[in-house]
Every structure is written in C-alpha cells, then in structure tokens.
Design a protein around this motif. Structure first.
Motif, short mmCIF file in Angstrom:
data_model
loop_
_atom_site.label_atom_id
_atom_site.label_comp_id
_atom_site.label_asym_id
_atom_site.label_seq_id
_atom_site.Cartn_x
_atom_site.Cartn_y
_atom_site.Cartn_z
N ARG A 163 0.82 -1.33 -0.18
CA ARG A 163 0.02 -0.03 -0.22
C ARG A 163 0.90 1.15 0.13
N PHE A 164 2.06 1.30 0.60
CA PHE A 164 2.83 2.46 0.87
C PHE A 164 3.62 2.59 -0.35
N PHE A 165 4.00 1.51 -1.23
CA PHE A 165 4.74 1.68 -2.57
C PHE A 165 3.69 1.79 -3.48
N ILE A 166 2.54 1.76 -3.54
CA ILE A 166 1.29 2.24 -4.43
C ILE A 166 1.35 3.63 -4.22
N ALA A 167 1.35 3.99 -2.92
CA ALA A 167 1.08 5.80 -2.70
C ALA A 167 2.38 6.17 -3.02
N CYS A 168 3.48 5.90 -2.92
CA CYS A 168 4.88 6.47 -3.61
C CYS A 168 4.73 6.53 -5.09
N GLY A 169 4.30 5.43 -5.66
CA GLY A 169 3.95 5.45 -7.27
C GLY A 169 3.00 6.88 -7.47
N GLY A 170 1.82 7.00 -6.74
CA GLY A 170 1.14 7.94 -7.17
C GLY A 170 1.62 9.48 -6.68
N LEU A 171 2.66 9.46 -6.00
CA LEU A 171 3.09 10.70 -5.50
C LEU A 171 4.66 11.11 -6.40
N TRP A 172 4.99 10.18 -7.13
CA TRP A 172 6.24 9.94 -7.76
C TRP A 172 6.20 11.67 -8.87
N TRP A 173 4.95 11.46 -9.54
CA TRP A 173 5.00 12.65 -10.52
C TRP A 173 5.00 14.03 -10.03
N LEU A 174 4.41 13.81 -8.63
CA LEU A 174 4.46 15.39 -8.10
C LEU A 174 5.64 15.67 -7.18
N ALA A 175 6.30 14.73 -6.61
CA ALA A 175 7.65 14.90 -6.01
C ALA A 175 8.79 15.19 -6.99
N ARG A 176 8.77 14.83 -8.14
CA ARG A 176 9.81 15.04 -8.91
C ARG A 176 9.78 16.23 -9.81
N ARG A 177 8.68 17.14 -9.48
CA ARG A 177 8.61 18.41 -10.00
C ARG A 177 9.36 19.55 -8.95
N SER A 178 9.81 18.78 -7.89
CA SER A 178 10.56 19.77 -7.08
C SER A 178 12.00 19.49 -7.17
N THR A 179 12.63 20.88 -7.05
CA THR A 179 13.93 20.78 -7.23
C THR A 179 14.74 20.07 -6.03
N GLU A 180 14.20 19.61 -4.98
CA GLU A 180 14.60 18.76 -3.85
C GLU A 180 14.24 17.50 -3.55
N HIS A 181 13.80 16.92 -5.09
CA HIS A 181 13.13 15.60 -5.00
C HIS A 181 14.05 14.35 -4.81
N CYS A 182 15.38 14.76 -4.67
CA CYS A 182 16.40 13.63 -4.32
C CYS A 182 17.02 14.22 -2.98
N PRO A 183 16.86 13.58 -2.19
CA PRO A 183 17.52 13.94 -0.69
C PRO A 183 18.90 13.87 -0.51
N SER A 184 19.42 14.71 0.38
CA SER A 184 20.73 14.61 0.63
C SER A 184 20.95 13.63 1.66
N TRP A 185 22.26 13.26 1.71
CA TRP A 185 22.91 12.28 2.79
C TRP A 185 22.59 12.83 4.22
N ARG A 186 22.22 14.11 4.40
CA ARG A 186 22.04 14.71 5.64
C ARG A 186 20.70 14.46 5.91
N GLN A 187 19.80 14.41 4.89
CA GLN A 187 18.27 14.32 4.99
C GLN A 187 18.05 12.81 5.37
N LEU A 188 18.63 11.83 4.61
CA LEU A 188 18.34 10.33 4.92
C LEU A 188 17.88 9.93 6.19
N PRO A 189 18.93 10.21 7.35
CA PRO A 189 18.56 9.81 8.75
C PRO A 189 17.28 10.30 9.18
N LEU A 190 16.87 11.35 8.78
CA LEU A 190 15.53 11.91 9.40
C LEU A 190 14.34 11.29 8.61
#
Length: 301
Positions: free
Chosen positions: A43-70
């Motif tokens: 269910r979560f993976f399907i949700a991510c699939g639905g959000l991908w097109w919206l998330a990728r429009r952001s210039t910050e769609h790829c997290p930095s190593w500093r953001q991954l722990p959070l």
C-alpha cells in the motif's frame, strides 16, 4: 508547495483527511485475511508511485545524505505504528486500543514542546482535552453491546508505543521544516517517509508473515489495495504533511478525533438501528473541538 497556504486551508485539508481515513476502515476489514504487514508495505509503495510525478517536480526531490537519517526515522515511526497496531489487534481489546489512541494528539503536543515546535499555552491543550473526551465517548458508545472492556496489559503497552510512534511523525516533520532539514515540498516529504516506511514494514512482513498468502489476492482485493494506496495513504499523508507546514503537531493530530465520528456516520447509513442517543454526547464534543480548531484557523498565522 506549502508556501502561501493559509491555516484555514490547512484545517480544511485535515477535514478531508479525517473523511478519507474514516472511509478506509470498511475497505481494510474486507482485506483482513491477507498478511497485514506485507499488505501495508505494498500500500505504501503504491502511494509512492502516485506521489512520484508530483515529488519529481520539486528541485529537492532527491534527498541529501544529511536528510536520509531523518527520513529514515520518520519511516520508522510509520512502520512502528502499523506494526504495533496489527500485533495489538490480537492481544488487546478494541476499547482499550481506541482509548489509548485518544492520547496521540496530547502526545504530539508534549513531544512538540520538547522539540520546540509547540507553544506552551492553554488554548490548544483545552481543545485537545475536549476532543479526547468526545472521542472517548464515541469509543464507549461503540463498545456498548459488543462486550467491550477496558484493560491495560502487555498488548495495550505495545499499542501505546505505537501511539507514541505515530505522534512523533508530525513532530519530526515540523522540526525538520523549522530547522531547514526537510524541503518545503509536502509531496517530497511524504514520498520519502512513506518509501522508507514501506521498506521497513516490508522487511518485517518477510520475517514474520506467510508472504505467499499474497498470491490468494483476488482482482477486487487488488483494486481495493490500489484505492487504499492512492487515496487513504498517498492523499491523506500528503494532506498531513501539507498541514504540518502551517499548523502545529497537536492541531494536526487532533483531527484523528473526527475519524470515529465519520465511522459512526457510515454505521448510521448502513444500520441506523445500531446508532442511538448514547452516541450524541461524544459526537457533539468532537464537533465542538473541530469547530474551535477551524476558528483558530481563521486567525492570522
């Protein structure tokens, strides 16, 4: 994407959140025979699939190593809550779980104070107390005639840890925004926290569940899973993250008090004879609490 969002718009979005979450419970019960952890991961993976097109429009769609722990900690909060909820469903009474879940907004408020994202004032705690009283009234009304009993044992203790986990999720989101550790895009925050949560709860499912039972999923089951992933997961978590940008964790989680009210309306639509006057006090208190939250939303940020 939350820039320019007014508090009132955030409150209205959380009203929609409560309706979508309340409507999802009948669908979840239909699929109760399938392995819950693996199902939640899908269910979560399907949700991510639905959000991908919206998330990728952001210039910050790829997290930095500093953001991954959070993001990982936020994903752990989601996995922890669902794991505790599904496990406790077999070891705790429904009334005890409903009563413990009422503590989530207050826990979010207290955790928010610790993280510096809540203000020590009387108004929000008073509204939370009003809503909690109403939600407890609805929980006891639902338990009447069903043999529900209130107890606190090991199962309830595990579920309380799950409540603490889900209360921490919006607090971490708000803290990450306030300190510049998370991006402004609600879609990006939702995508990565759900994605890491899907991985964690999926690994738990592989460890403890007969994953092969997923092969018994029927066509209607798959359609329900897609609905749950896109609407009661993708959209609801996006609404929550969107509201977190302008509301405090306590105000955001207070809308969980409205979920049993929505469930009561569904019960009334299907079996009106089961809804009596005993439901009225709790319903009125919950509505009053939500109206007070909406009134606060009209004030300047």
């Amino acid at each position: 994407m939350s820039q320019g969002l007014s508090p009132l718009s955030a409150h209205l979005g959380m009203l929609l959140w409560a309706v979508l979450v309340g409507l999802s419970f009948p669908a979840v019960r239909v699929m109760s025979e399938l392995p819950p952890f693996s199902l939640t991961s899908l269910r979560f993976f399907i949700a991510c699939g639905g959000l991908w097109w919206l998330a990728r429009r952001s210039t910050e769609h790829c997290p930095s190593w500093r953001q991954l722990p959070l993001y990982g900690l936020m994903g752990l909060c989601l996995a922890g809550f669902f794991a505790a909820m599904f496990w406790a469903a077999y070891h705790a009474t429904a009334l005890s779980m409903a009563t413990l879940f009422v503590t989530v907004p207050l826990l979010a408020f207290l955790l928010g104070l610790g993280f510096g994202v809540e203000r020590l004032a009387w108004r929000l705690p008073a509204i939370l107390a009003l809503g909690a009283t109403g939600a407890l009234g609805l929980a006891f009304a639902q338990a009447v005639g069903q043999g529900g009993r209130l107890q606190f044992g090991f199962g309830e203790a595990v579920f309380f840890l799950g409540c603490l986990s889900t209360a921490l999720y919006p607090v971490l989101s708000k803290w990450g925004l306030a300190t510049g550790r998370l991006p402004a895009s609600a879609a990006v925050r939702t995508f990565w926290s759900l994605g890491l949560g899907a991985v964690l709860i999926g690994l738990l499912g592989l460890a403890v569940e007969p994953v092969g039972r997923l092969a018994t999923m029927t066509g209607p089951d798959l359609l329900l899973l897609v609905y749950l992933g896109l609407f009661s997961t993708s959209l609801t978590f996006w609404l929550l993250q969107r509201a977190t940008a302008v509301l405090t964790p306590g105000a955001v989680t207070a809308y969980s008090y409205l979920v049993p009210f929505v469930s009561m309306l569904l019960l009334f639509a299907r079996q009106p004879e089961r809804v009596g006057w005993i439901w009225l006090p709790g319903s009125l208190l919950v509505i009053m609490a939500i109206m007070l939250l909406l009134r606060n939303g009209r004030a300047p940020a």
